[in-house]
Design a protein around this motif. Structure first.
Motif, short mmCIF file in Angstrom:
data_model
loop_
_atom_site.label_atom_id
_atom_site.label_comp_id
_atom_site.label_asym_id
_atom_site.label_seq_id
_atom_site.Cartn_x
_atom_site.Cartn_y
_atom_site.Cartn_z
N TRP A 166 7.61 -11.78 3.17
CA TRP A 166 6.89 -11.20 2.03
C TRP A 166 7.50 -9.86 1.64
O TRP A 166 7.65 -9.56 0.45
N SER A 167 7.84 -9.05 2.64
CA SER A 167 8.41 -7.73 2.37
C SER A 167 9.73 -7.85 1.62
O SER A 167 10.01 -7.07 0.70
N ARG A 168 10.54 -8.82 2.01
CA ARG A 168 11.82 -9.01 1.34
C ARG A 168 11.64 -9.35 -0.14
O ARG A 168 12.41 -8.92 -1.01
N LYS A 169 10.60 -10.15 -0.45
CA LYS A 169 10.39 -10.59 -1.82
C LYS A 169 9.65 -9.55 -2.66
O LYS A 169 9.95 -9.38 -3.84
N ALA A 170 8.67 -8.86 -2.05
CA ALA A 170 7.79 -7.99 -2.83
C ALA A 170 8.31 -6.58 -2.98
O ALA A 170 7.98 -5.90 -3.97
N LEU A 171 9.10 -6.09 -2.05
CA LEU A 171 9.52 -4.68 -2.07
C LEU A 171 10.91 -4.53 -2.69
O LEU A 171 11.79 -5.39 -2.48
N PRO A 172 11.12 -3.47 -3.43
CA PRO A 172 12.46 -3.19 -3.97
C PRO A 172 13.37 -2.69 -2.85
O PRO A 172 13.17 -1.61 -2.30
#
Length: 332
Positions: A166-172
């Protein structure tokens, strides 16, 4: 144990001071520690744990000291097992060696916070419900069986959990590291660096390992003070131990089996203690089980120490034989 608030406060202040010194050294000069530096720090932390246990012996007697030493040894061995996963995470995300110290220290601080919460919750449960030992024991036996089947993880088996994905997809995110920073600027934009993902991976790994280690030490002692201090001393020096062991971790091929035996032993011990103090109406009519023995702390310490020593020696012997065989085949 009747531990006063002053003793708790003094212990927390002393341990916090040691960790702050550790943090200051890393913050002042990020580097990959040498074998000599790592050896000195590991020796210091082990010495502090031994001195702390000696102090408990003088003030509270050999039984309390024995519980601390057994719990510390158990938690220390489980913490060493953490290092296998840390090595995989560092390699998977390509963390530069000079910045791995900071990652490890933050991971250790996260582990301390999470284990503190688990210790408080576990102590509260045990004080109210003695039957929780059945759950702890069954969980440890289940974990031991899985560990014996799977062995030590390798990089190919490591899979990113839901939070990392999720962090890879949601965070810049930036593509490259910017030193040990977790944020950076690129083209006028503030981005998170891969270091943040590494921290998330380390933190979630610590959480998973806490689920094993806390029930394990409650199988040794139910004193919250001993549980907490054994965990802190086990985590202290883990960063330096990571660099000290280095390639030796790959040679400890039987450590997972030794830890499986330890966890299984403690799990059985917990179940036996739960049977001896049983008050569940559907077990033996709600009566205590008379045949369930109480395993003394000296026997627990002997079994745990003997198992870990045997696993370590067997690992080193096997890896040495394999290396000689490979050299012999290379010469042909």
């Amino acid at each position: 144990m009747n531990v006063s608030g002053w003793v708790w406060a003094g212990t927390l202040v002393g341990m916090t001071a040691v960790l702050l010194v550790d943090l200051f050294i890393i913050g002042r000069r990020p580097h990959e520690p040498s074998v000599r530096e790592s050896s000195l720090w590991v020796g210091l932390y082990v010495g502090l744990a031994l001195l702390f246990g000696a102090g408990l012996w003088l003030t509270s007697g050999p039984s309390i000291a024995g519980q601390f030493y057994t719990g510390w040894l158990t938690e220390y061995s489980l913490s060493v097992d953490n290092l296998f996963v840390f090595v995989i995470i560092m390699a998977r995300f390509g963390v530069p060696r000079q910045y791995q110290q900071k990652v490890l220290l933050i991971g250790i601080l996260l582990a301390l916070v999470m284990r503190g919460g688990f210790i408080a919750a576990g102590a509260a449960l045990i004080s109210q419900f003695s039957w929780v030992f059945y759950i702890f024991g069954a969980f440890l036996i289940y974990t031991a069986v899985n560990l014996a089947r799977q062995g030590e993880p390798d990089e190919d088996e490591f899979s990113e959990n839901v939070l990392i994905r999720w962090s890879r997809k949601a965070l810049p995110l930036s593509r490259d590291f910017d030193g040990a920073r977790m944020t950076t600027h690129e083209n006028g934009r503030r981005l998170f660096t891969p270091m943040l993902i590494v921290m998330i991976a380390i933190g979630t790994t610590d959480l998973i390992f806490a689920l094993d280690s806390i029930p394990a030490i409650f199988g040794i002692t139910q004193e919250p003070y001993l549980v907490f201090t054994a965990n802190v001393f086990a985590l202290m020096g883990l960063r330096q131990l990571y660099f000290l062991l280095g390639g030796l971790l790959d040679r400890l091929i039987y450590l997972s089996y030794g830890l499986a035996v330890v966890l299984g032993f403690i799990g059985v011990k917990l179940v036996l203690e739960a049977l001896a103090d049983n008050n569940l109406p559907f077990v033996n009519g709600g009566e205590h089980v008379g045949w369930a023995p109480h395993i003394p702390i000296w026997l627990s310490l002997t079994v745990i120490l003997g198992t870990l020593a045997a696993a370590t020696v067997a690992s080193l012997v096997k890896s040495s034989r394999d290396r000689r065989r490979e050299l012999a085949e290379a010469r042909r």
